[in-house]
Design a protein around this motif. Sequence first.
Motif, short mmCIF file in Angstrom:
data_model
loop_
_atom_site.label_atom_id
_atom_site.label_comp_id
_atom_site.label_asym_id
_atom_site.label_seq_id
_atom_site.Cartn_x
_atom_site.Cartn_y
_atom_site.Cartn_z
N PRO A 58 45.91 -25.84 8.18
CA PRO A 58 45.76 -26.59 6.93
C PRO A 58 45.89 -25.69 5.71
CG PRO A 58 43.61 -26.17 7.87
CD PRO A 58 44.62 -25.62 8.84
N GLU A 59 46.23 -26.31 4.60
CA GLU A 59 46.25 -25.54 3.35
C GLU A 59 44.83 -25.10 3.00
OE1 GLU A 59 46.23 -26.44 -1.25
OE2 GLU A 59 48.05 -27.23 -0.33
N SER A 60 44.71 -23.81 2.68
CA SER A 60 43.42 -23.26 2.26
C SER A 60 43.65 -22.30 1.09
CB SER A 60 42.73 -22.55 3.43
OG SER A 60 43.58 -21.54 3.98
N ALA A 61 44.56 -22.67 0.18
CA ALA A 61 44.93 -21.78 -0.92
C ALA A 61 43.73 -21.39 -1.77
CB ALA A 61 46.00 -22.45 -1.79
N ALA A 62 42.72 -22.27 -1.84
CA ALA A 62 41.53 -21.96 -2.63
C ALA A 62 40.79 -20.75 -2.09
CB ALA A 62 40.60 -23.17 -2.67
N ALA A 63 40.97 -20.45 -0.81
CA ALA A 63 40.34 -19.28 -0.20
C ALA A 63 41.18 -18.03 -0.37
CB ALA A 63 40.09 -19.54 1.29
N GLY A 64 42.41 -18.18 -0.83
CA GLY A 64 43.29 -17.03 -1.03
C GLY A 64 43.96 -16.54 0.23
N LYS A 65 43.74 -17.22 1.36
CA LYS A 65 44.35 -16.86 2.64
C LYS A 65 44.68 -18.14 3.39
CE LYS A 65 41.81 -12.51 3.21
NZ LYS A 65 40.88 -11.74 4.09
N PRO A 90 48.16 -13.47 5.04
CA PRO A 90 47.21 -12.79 4.14
C PRO A 90 47.47 -13.04 2.66
CG PRO A 90 48.91 -11.27 4.80
CD PRO A 90 49.24 -12.56 5.48
N GLY A 91 47.56 -14.29 2.26
CA GLY A 91 47.80 -14.56 0.85
C GLY A 91 47.76 -16.05 0.55
N GLU A 92 47.88 -16.35 -0.72
CA GLU A 92 47.90 -17.73 -1.19
C GLU A 92 49.06 -18.47 -0.55
OE1 GLU A 92 47.62 -19.20 -5.65
OE2 GLU A 92 49.61 -18.46 -5.18
N TYR A 117 58.87 -16.91 4.85
CA TYR A 117 58.47 -15.70 5.57
C TYR A 117 58.84 -15.84 7.05
CZ TYR A 117 55.79 -14.70 1.38
OH TYR A 117 55.44 -14.44 0.07
N PHE A 118 59.07 -14.69 7.69
CA PHE A 118 59.53 -14.68 9.08
C PHE A 118 58.65 -13.76 9.93
CE2 PHE A 118 61.97 -12.56 12.44
CZ PHE A 118 62.38 -13.66 13.19
N PRO A 170 51.21 -12.61 14.24
CA PRO A 170 52.35 -12.63 13.32
C PRO A 170 52.30 -11.51 12.29
CG PRO A 170 50.78 -14.37 12.76
CD PRO A 170 50.33 -13.78 14.06
N GLU A 171 53.46 -10.93 12.04
CA GLU A 171 53.64 -9.97 10.95
C GLU A 171 54.71 -10.55 10.03
OE1 GLU A 171 54.52 -6.13 12.52
OE2 GLU A 171 52.61 -5.96 13.60
N TRP A 172 54.28 -11.20 8.99
CA TRP A 172 55.19 -11.98 8.15
C TRP A 172 55.99 -11.08 7.21
CZ3 TRP A 172 55.88 -16.58 9.97
CH2 TRP A 172 54.83 -17.24 10.63
#
Length: 536
Positions: A369-376, A397-399, A433-434, A441-443
């Motif tokens: 799920p989207e969790s952009a508010a957590a920054g990850k 590891p990011g927005e 990202y891939f 995963p290493e994006w």
Amino acid sequence: MIRIGILLDSLTLQAWQTETIRQIMHTQFAEIGLLIVNQRPKPSGNPSPFLYKTYRKIDRILFKTELEDAFTNESIFSVLDKSTKQLQVIPVQKKFSDYIQAEDIAQIKSQNLDILLRFGFRILKGEILNSAKYGIWSFHHGDPEYYRGGPPAFWEVMNAQNLTGSVLMQLSESLDQGKILYQSWSQTDPLSVQRNANRTFWTSAFFVSRVLNQIRHGREQNWLNQLEKQNTPIKSQLLAPPNTLKMAQLWAKLLIRNLKRKIQESIKKPHWEVGLVKREEWDISQPLNWDNINILENPNSSKTFWADPFPIKTADRTFAFLEEWDKKKKKGRISLWEKGKEPKAILEEPWHLSYPFLWKEKEQFYLIPESAAAGKLYRYEALDFPDSWKPGEEFFPGEAFDPTIWKTDEGYWLFVNQKAHPACSPFDELYLYFSESWEKPEWKSHPQNPIVSDVRKSRPTGSLFVHDGKLYRPTQDSELRYGHRIRIQEVIQLDRNTYREQEANILNPPLKNGILGMHTINFTEDIVYLDFYSRR
């Protein structure tokens, strides 16, 4: 190494300009080789009328951004070494144009610059246009198809235009009619020129570095060939700050328009609900049949609303994961809907959750799920599908707004919306990202990132899908408002070097039951699941 010279009126710049330089330096394959400083700068055009200046001053006070101000003054040496070579010039000044003198042109050419970046001077004409390999690059904060001249990001607000464009342009002898190097579109702020301009200028701070990446990764000759194909003249009206009477009219219309909007918004609050439409061999190039929309009954609709449906059908069950928004807490959680049963919450965190993207890997189900508010971004693995899930583990590891996965023979692709800068909009730019691995995963960022910079077709709105052997990506079109309608984009090329897509269809919301928009589409073999926006 790509060598760049900067044309300046002063060694003090605005914050968005110093950010532009900072992004250039971050590429690590470009350098600032020369600062060309105008010793007799003059303002462009005539003095601005009094009422226009009064409006802009009031607007800046009333709508001072809580985020970073793009127009704060900063020294260029906050991002450059003070030893950077400088050339002081006195141009020949005509009515609105500046001509660099021959001896200065000779010195500029001796530096073997690839690019001249314009942060100063007025309209530049003459041999200076040919003094760097790729010419002079200049910003125009407005869509030149509609607006040339200025003020930047002003007319879109005053004329209630949905979109505000911005471009990086290679200058020519004709004002705002050079070849476009990069272009982006954002939703216009309906109320404030200051806020509209702040977001637009911050967005543009990343254009130069992106074009430099295009040259480096797309090969120079390919880039030049694409540039050469541009030959359509721009015929839009050349504008300037409005006179006193015109400004009074524009200001009055702006106030009345937004007063009406605020009253309507205070009376009727936003509400989302999920609806089902029969697929019936839907051809994605055609509109959906809205004759029989089955709106799912939400027993707590006075307290919550539903959005972002992700359905799945098994041999004997059909259910959907939804965002359930708590109107009082103003926060979302993930709930499970199943026909004939009470909906129940299955994922809740201290931060907002939405867009419960569902993925199956080796017979195991996951929710991302989207969790952009957590920054990850977090990945949840099913313990007892669909009811019970492990605590989330970090997946990216990011927005990441509206994360969407696709798998090819190469590996896994993650589509997410991100903000280039904290003051930018999360609706405007799509990043790709891939990763070769799913378990760990290493994006890696795609070299074209962002692969889309357009509020009309950037933000994901459901799973990618294959139809008649072609791959499609559904996307939000938030030009008019957030979640206005859906575009279906055909993915033409997806690999580690190139991403290309083209429009296949636009799905407009049904003109019934007060529905104003929709922003998610997913389906099973026989049913299309959508969410619908209205005000109640």
